[in-house]
Design a protein around this motif. Structure first.
Motif, short mmCIF file in Angstrom:
data_model
loop_
_atom_site.label_atom_id
_atom_site.label_comp_id
_atom_site.label_asym_id
_atom_site.label_seq_id
_atom_site.Cartn_x
_atom_site.Cartn_y
_atom_site.Cartn_z
N HIS A 11 -2.27 -1.62 0.05
CA HIS A 11 -3.38 -1.41 -0.87
C HIS A 11 -2.95 -0.66 -2.12
O HIS A 11 -3.75 -0.34 -2.98
CB HIS A 11 -4.53 -0.71 -0.17
N ASP A 12 -1.66 -0.33 -2.19
CA ASP A 12 -1.09 0.22 -3.42
C ASP A 12 0.40 -0.09 -3.39
O ASP A 12 0.90 -0.67 -2.43
CB ASP A 12 -1.37 1.73 -3.56
N MET A 13 1.11 0.31 -4.43
CA MET A 13 2.52 -0.08 -4.51
C MET A 13 3.33 0.52 -3.37
O MET A 13 4.09 -0.16 -2.71
CB MET A 13 3.08 0.32 -5.88
N GLU A 14 3.12 1.82 -3.13
CA GLU A 14 3.88 2.49 -2.07
C GLU A 14 3.68 1.81 -0.71
O GLU A 14 4.56 1.84 0.15
CB GLU A 14 3.46 3.96 -1.96
N GLY A 15 2.49 1.22 -0.53
CA GLY A 15 2.16 0.58 0.74
C GLY A 15 3.12 -0.54 1.11
O GLY A 15 3.26 -0.87 2.29
N VAL A 16 3.78 -1.11 0.12
CA VAL A 16 4.74 -2.18 0.40
C VAL A 16 5.85 -1.66 1.32
O VAL A 16 6.38 -2.38 2.16
CB VAL A 16 5.34 -2.72 -0.93
N LYS A 17 6.14 -0.36 1.18
CA LYS A 17 7.22 0.23 1.98
C LYS A 17 6.89 0.28 3.48
O LYS A 17 7.77 0.53 4.30
CB LYS A 17 7.52 1.65 1.49
N ASP A 18 5.62 0.06 3.83
CA ASP A 18 5.25 0.06 5.25
C ASP A 18 5.97 -1.03 6.02
O ASP A 18 5.99 -1.00 7.26
CB ASP A 18 3.74 -0.11 5.41
N ILE A 19 6.53 -1.99 5.31
CA ILE A 19 7.28 -3.05 5.99
C ILE A 19 8.26 -2.47 7.00
O ILE A 19 8.47 -3.02 8.07
CB ILE A 19 8.01 -3.95 4.95
N LYS A 20 8.81 -1.28 6.68
CA LYS A 20 9.80 -0.71 7.60
C LYS A 20 9.19 -0.39 8.98
O LYS A 20 9.87 -0.51 9.99
CB LYS A 20 10.46 0.53 6.99
N TYR A 21 7.92 0.00 9.00
CA TYR A 21 7.31 0.28 10.32
C TYR A 21 7.10 -1.02 11.09
O TYR A 21 7.23 -1.06 12.31
CB TYR A 21 5.98 1.02 10.15
#
Ligand code: DGT
Ligand code: CA
Ligand code: CA
Length: 578
Positions: A534-544
């Motif tokens: 839902h924001d740019m940083e959220g893309v990093k959740d891919i690691k989880y």
């Protein structure tokens, strides 16, 4: 009850007022409770004496009704009226009252506008940026509520993997700065190293010959709130965020055994010990022994190999067949974050995201991905700014224009379509057919029987325009259990249609559960690791999501978004053509 706990009494009276307000009771009665609380706060005399001498009525703003309730509290420790009020509202609503900045009025509005009934749902709504559009709320309020929830949750004893991992990485970095030279090696252990979706605490293991100064440094890190226990081999602290962290320090030659032991799981360790025994060896946290003699191993890999096993990645250590697999040399080459080529399912400001289409694309590109699949909400999701047909078409124009500008990067037209209660998707065919891909997911009517829900989802699977099913159970970890579905039936239906399943990588979802990943693999259903950002940083959740996929034994070949932009476009188009 002999002595009255005044602060407890005030809390109860204040809560009565708040609960009455929630229930929209008579404003005068509500005011009476709040006035009584204020007056009692100022009251300097002894409340115990006032009760015993029946003098409550002489205190300012204490009327007959409230006086009786104070007497009841004094004699029994309870107020029946309060218990009844509490029972008459959903427990989650009551919990919300404890959040600073959230009063009955706001809670009421949240229920009316967004159907929020629990703290978890509220947290989720804040994270998905849903509060900003409600009158009387705004970005600042949303931020404050989120802060309040974080504070409240810090009293919990279970944490999302994301919270624990962020804290653990910060601790490690700080400790290395302070005492790095005194530490030979150090790693995260426990359930966090195994990438469980929920963890109890953070565990570290370090190899060092100077445990004392390292323990000193660890217990004085800036994140530490309180030192619970401190010794030469183990120190436990409570962090300001509420999580506990343990560190064990052993001489470097014992490090591999300690790391293996404290990584767990207990079940894996028990199975490993049994295997050692069958080979005439003994294994524990101090070593691997033949008789009294320790078999020297320089790292974990060597311990496994001395037992005739190939290395077992920590995520697999749950005693679910990994030891047999390692004995046969068949441990899968697990998916890695670097294998992921593109980002599927992100939101933008068009629905409930915080960043624009262009910014999301630029971010994904900057992170080294080669495509981005937009998945804003569909029109029925009013609460989330779902897109009417006209706005879908506007977004398509924007995407076309953006694609013309971008080189080496593609934006796909997608949608997170609601699966309506009857199983159909949220637009007519003439719109559905022009999306590149569709993530179909449930967002309403959660309370169906398992059978009905399964049928509803399978109908969506069979819709010719569905590409994949999103967050299969709708669970919110630590706050809302998902709706019940027959996972096997749905995966089989997906397999039959050559469609994919989403592994929603948002750390509050991690849905498909890792325990079902192997089933998807065996049925040949590709798993799409989607951040649902839902924001740019959220893309990093891919690691989880990658952590969970690894935990579920998935390899590169089992994952959808390891495909190049060209290949995944073919996958999308084949679905529409069949
Ligand atoms: P958690 O913290 O509840 O999320 O789960 P873990 O697995 O991190 O458990 P924790 O922190 O109590 O202990 C870390 C590891 O240490 C655990 O996975 C295995 C090992 N361990 C701890 N206690 C025992 C035990 O009584 N028996 C065995 N075999 N292993 C243990
Ligand atoms: Ca642990
Ligand atoms: Ca622990």
């Amino acid at each position: 009850m002999s002595k009255l706990d005044k602060s407890k009494l005030l809390e109860v009276l204040e809560n009565i007022g708040a609960l009455m307000e929630l229930k929209k009771e008579n404003p005068f009665k509500i005011r009476a409770y709040l006035n009584a609380v204020r007056s009692l706060e100022q009251f300097q005399g002894s409340l115990d004496d006032a009760v015993k001498n029946k003098e409550l009525l002489s205190i300012k703003d204490i009327g007959k009704g409230i006086a009786e309730k104070i007497e009841e509290f004094f004699s029994s420790g309870h107020i029946k009226y309060y218990d009844e009020l509490k029972d008459s509202i959903p427990p989650g609503v009551f919990e919300m009252l404890a959040i600073e900045g959230l009063g009955p009025k706001k809670i009421h509005v949240l229920y009316e506008k967004l159907r929020i009934k629990t703290l978890g749902e509220l947290e989720h709504a804040c994270r998905e940026n849903r509060l900003v559009s409600i009158e009387g709320f705004g970005e600042k309020t949303q931020e404050n509520i989120l802060k309040g929830i974080k504070y409240h949750m810090s009293y919990s004893d279970r944490f999302h993997v994301s919270t624990a991992l962020e804290e653990a990485e910060k601790l490690m970095a700080e400790l290395k700065k302070k005492a790095g030279k005194k530490i030979n090696r150090m790693e995260i252990a426990g359930s966090l190293r195994r990438r469980k979706e929920i963890v109890g605490d953070i565990d570290f293991v370090a190899g060092s010959s100077q445990s004392e100064p390292v323990m000193d440094a660890f217990s004085s890190l800036s994140q530490v709130d309180e030192v619970i226990a401190k010794g030469p081999t183990k120190t436990s602290v409570k962090l300001k965020s509420g999580i506990n962290a343990d560190i064990r320090i052993v001489p470097d030659q014992k490090y591999p055994y300690a790391l293996h032991h404290f990584t767990g799981s207990k079940e894996h360790n028990t199975a490993m010990r049994a295997l050692s025994k069958s080979k005439g060896l003994k294994m524990n946290e101090y070593g691997l022994f033949k008789g009294d003699k320790n078999i020297s191993c320089k790292d974990e890999k060597e311990i496994f190999s001395k037992l005739g096993l190939s290395f077992i990645p920590p995520e697999l250590r749950e005693d679910r067949g990994e030891i047999e697999l390692a004995a046969a040399g068949k441990i899968p080459a697990l998916i890695e974050e670097k294998d992921i080529k593109g980002v599927i399912h992100v939101h933008t400001i068009a629905s409930d995201g915080k960043a624009s289409l262009d910014d999301m694309a630029a971010f994904a590109k900057r992170k080294g991905y080669s495509y981005l699949g937009i998945g804003d909400h569909s029109k029925s999701a009013h609460y989330a700014g779902g897109l009417e047909e006209k706005r879908v078409k506007e977004q398509w124009e924007q995407i076309d224009a953006l694609n013309k500008k971008l080189t080496g990067f593609v934006v796909f037209k997608g949608i997170e379509s609601d699966i309506l209660p009857d199983g159909s998707l949220d637009y007519d065919e003439n719109i559905l057919r022009d999306f590149d891909f569709i993530v179909a997911a449930i967002h309403s009517k959660f309370k169906m029987s398992k059978d009905e829900m399964t049928k509803r989802i399978i109908k969506a699977v069979k819709n010719p325009y569905t590409t994949m099913i999103g967050h299969l159970t709708g669970r919110l970890l630590l706050s809302r259990t998902g709706y019940e579905v027959d996972v096997e039936k749905i995966l089989k239906a997906l397999a039959g249609e050559n469609k994919a399943i989403e592994l929603n990588a948002n750390p509050h979802r991690l849905d498909l559960d890792w325990r079902y990943c192997k089933m998807a693999k065996e049925l040949g259903v590709p798993v799409s690791i989607n951040p649902d950002a839902h924001d740019m940083e959220g893309v990093k959740d891919i690691k989880y999501g990658v952590g969970i996929a690894r935990k579920g034994w998935l390899e590169k070949k089992d994952i959808l978004n390891v495909k190049s932009a060209g290949e995944i476009k073919k996958f999308f188009d084949n679905i529409k053509r069949q």
